[in-house]
Design an enzyme around this catalytic site. Structure first.
Site, PDB file in Angstrom:
ATOM      1  CD  GLN A  53      -2.951   4.302  10.857  1.00  0.00           C
ATOM      2  OE1 GLN A  53      -3.849   4.528  10.657  1.00  0.00           O
ATOM      3  NE2 GLN A  53      -2.091   4.364  10.180  1.00  0.00           N
ATOM      4  CD  GLU A 104      -7.200  13.333   4.526  1.00  0.00           C
ATOM      5  OE1 GLU A 104      -6.902  14.081   4.079  1.00  0.00           O
ATOM      6  OE2 GLU A 104      -7.177  11.893   4.039  1.00  0.00           O
ATOM      7  CB  THR A 151      -7.801  -5.346   2.407  1.00  0.00           C
ATOM      8  OG1 THR A 151      -6.692  -5.019   3.688  1.00  0.00           O
ATOM      9  CG2 THR A 151      -7.318  -4.336   1.272  1.00  0.00           C
ATOM     10  CG  HIS A 166      -4.361  10.606   2.556  1.00  0.00           C
ATOM     11  ND1 HIS A 166      -5.308   9.974   3.966  1.00  0.00           N
ATOM     12  CD2 HIS A 166      -3.293   9.252   3.075  1.00  0.00           C
ATOM     13  CE1 HIS A 166      -5.080   9.256   4.447  1.00  0.00           C
ATOM     14  NE2 HIS A 166      -4.111   9.471   4.574  1.00  0.00           N
ATOM     15  NE  ARG A 183      -7.890   6.473  10.403  1.00  0.00           N
ATOM     16  CZ  ARG A 183      -7.255   6.059   9.318  1.00  0.00           C
ATOM     17  NH1 ARG A 183      -5.737   5.614   8.792  1.00  0.00           N
ATOM     18  NH2 ARG A 183      -7.825   6.622   7.462  1.00  0.00           N
ATOM     19  CG  ASP A 218      -2.102   1.368   1.010  1.00  0.00           C
ATOM     20  OD1 ASP A 218      -2.090   1.062   0.018  1.00  0.00           O
ATOM     21  OD2 ASP A 218      -2.781   1.281   2.491  1.00  0.00           O
ATOM     22  CE  LYS A 228      -3.483   2.028   7.632  1.00  0.00           C
ATOM     23  NZ  LYS A 228      -3.991   2.728   6.729  1.00  0.00           N
ATOM     24  CD  GLU A 270      -6.406   4.542   5.128  1.00  0.00           C
ATOM     25  OE1 GLU A 270      -5.661   3.755   4.274  1.00  0.00           O
ATOM     26  OE2 GLU A 270      -6.097   5.562   5.829  1.00  0.00           O
ATOM     27  CD  GLU A 330      -5.688   2.851   0.488  1.00  0.00           C
ATOM     28  OE1 GLU A 330      -4.711   2.496  -0.385  1.00  0.00           O
ATOM     29  OE2 GLU A 330      -4.963   3.103   1.515  1.00  0.00           O
ATOM     30  CG  ASP A 334      -5.480   0.003   4.293  1.00  0.00           C
ATOM     31  OD1 ASP A 334      -5.329  -0.673   4.947  1.00  0.00           O
ATOM     32  OD2 ASP A 334      -4.788   1.191   4.299  1.00  0.00           O
TER      33      ASP A 334
HETATM   34 CA    CA Z   1      -4.071   3.071   3.148  1.00  0.00          CA
END
Ligand code: CA
Length: 430
Positions: free
Chosen positions: A246, A380, A263, A140, A243, A133, A259, A205, A207, A239
């Site tokens: 993380q 975000e 996925t 971002h 948080r 990834d 993560k 996420e 993507e 993904d």
């Molecule tokens: Ca990602």
């Protein structure tokens, strides 16, 4: 551009993701039957079972590619190299074309191999050996950096190397698979010690992912002028990210258990050939930004290495479902705003000699743009929870709740031609 039409009526619908020009590859099996999984191609609301077509319809390179469609993954087709899938797609376009001279013969030959999409169970398109990834959206990277390191949002390496991390292939699942809320260690700022339990900050996420077709030998980097031929096609990638986990674990070695619990990818792989009309100029670097190293720079890549793909994230809560509300859109961005092109990611990844194999997956990282509405994840979009989103049921969201369904969509539009990627969907369970 002349728009070719198919005799498959549903491929003409204005909002279909799968007109004649698209023809993405995927792996399916009948919901009801006990048939083996095999390769299909999406056309309108049908799946074309390529391996059910008579061998006499193909010859040469296209025949070899059609033979590979009897396999239970796309790996065999991918490993043949890009010209094989290109030839097969070109032949399938002929067979499905409403204006072809042999339309009646073609219809007769192809119609028995068309299956209603609702009767097909979509599976993972490839056996993914390795998954990487990237972090290619500068918007971002800047936004996330601002939240965690206000003084130095963008780290010094960002404009020199396409930053990425090795993800986990074993937990990649196909659209529709439930995602179990992970447990893990986290530590809030005001807590004295870390604690272990279900994540309280589950995020998605938005993507795009690119499947590698032909790989490279260990020790032999891919040159940027050749990078395009190593890309088989694109899918959507969610993904999923915890948080709080993380934040506690990411230093010094980067993402790990925050993560790798899941996925989700969309089942249809849109080929680079189908995406050709949607090529765009690479991201315009700001004055003063460093020029890419020579091995990451190619004139053709600069003029047409980006892809104009609109990407969207949608949310539907359990209460919205119960109360009859449709999903709401949380963001809309564009893949062409990535700081690095897919070719640059491929080249960087192999620049030390690392080898790609057919079926490897690389993802772009969260795709965000400049505007608030184009931010591709909740941390975000809600600015780390400070600006909650309100749903039609008057529920609010900072992070995902159990029962929430996240739906990612993507499509390209230009000069009356529209192709889409289908959906990448996942529901959070306790
Ligand atoms: Ca990602």
């Amino acid at each position: 551009m002349t728009l070719q039409r198919s005799w498959v009526a549903s491929a003409q619908a204005a909002n279909t993701d799968f007109p004649l020009h698209n023809l993405p590859f995927g792996v399916f099996r009948d919901w009801e039957g006990d048939d083996a999984p095999r390769v299909g191609v999406a056309i309108g609301d049908r799946v074309l079972d390529v391996s059910a077509l008579k061998a006499s319809l193909f010859d040469g390179v296209a025949k070899r590619a059609a033979d590979a469609c009897a396999e239970s993954t796309l790996n065999a087709l991918m490993s043949l190299g890009s010209e094989y899938a290109t030839a097969l797609r070109a032949r399938l376009i002929e067979l499905l074309d409403a204006s072809h001279a042999d339309i009646e013969t073609n219809k007769k030959a192809v119609q028995p191999a068309l299956i209603a999409m609702k009767d097909a169970e979509m599976l993972l398109p490839a056996q993914i050996g390795d998954y990487t990834d990237f972090y290619a959206s500068i918007h971002h990277a800047t936004n996330v950096g601002l939240m965690f390191r206000p003084d130095t949002p963008l780290l010094p390496n960002y404009k020199h190397i396409p930053v990425g991390y090795h993800g986990r292939a074993s937990s990649i699942v196909v659209s529709g698979t439930a995602i179990k809320r992970p447990q893990g260690q986290s530590k809030s700022d005001d807590a004295e010690a870390p604690s272990f339990g279900p994540t309280k900050m589950l995020d998605y996420e938005l993507e795009m992912g690119a499947f590698i077709g032909g790989g490279n030998s260990l020790g032999e980097p891919i040159a940027i002028k050749d990078a395009r031929t190593h890309l088989f096609g694109l899918c959507l990638v969610n993904d999923w990210s915890a948080r709080d986990i993380q934040r506690w674990e990411y230093q010094p070695l980067g993402p790990f258990l925050a993560k790798n619990f899941g996925t989700t990818i969309s089942p249809w792989v849109v080929t680079m050939d189908a995406l050709e009309p949607f090529r765009a100029r690479a991201f315009a670097r700001a004055q003063g930004d460093p020029a890419p190293f020579p091995h990451l720079y190619d004139e053709t890549d600069q003029t047409s290495g980006a892809l104009d793909v609109i990407v969207e994230a949608w949310l539907e809560s359990a209460k919205m479902r119960d109360d009859g509300f449709e999903a709401v859109r949380l963001s809309r961005g564009n893949m062409k705003n990535l700081y690095w092109t897919l070719a640059q990611m491929v080249v960087h990844h192999t620049s030390n000699g690392c080898n790609f194999k057919p079926g490897d997956l690389i993802a772009t990282g969260t795709i965000s743009g400049e505007e608030k509405e184009s931010r591709g994840c909740l941390i975000e979009r809600t600015w780390r929870g400070a600006e909650p989103l309100t749903l039609p049921t008057d529920e609010t969201r900072t992070f995902l709740q159990d029962g929430d369904t996240v739906i990612l969509k993507a499509y390209c539009e230009r000069d009356g031609l529209r192709i889409g990627f289908g959906e990448c969907r996942g529901t959070v369970s306790a």
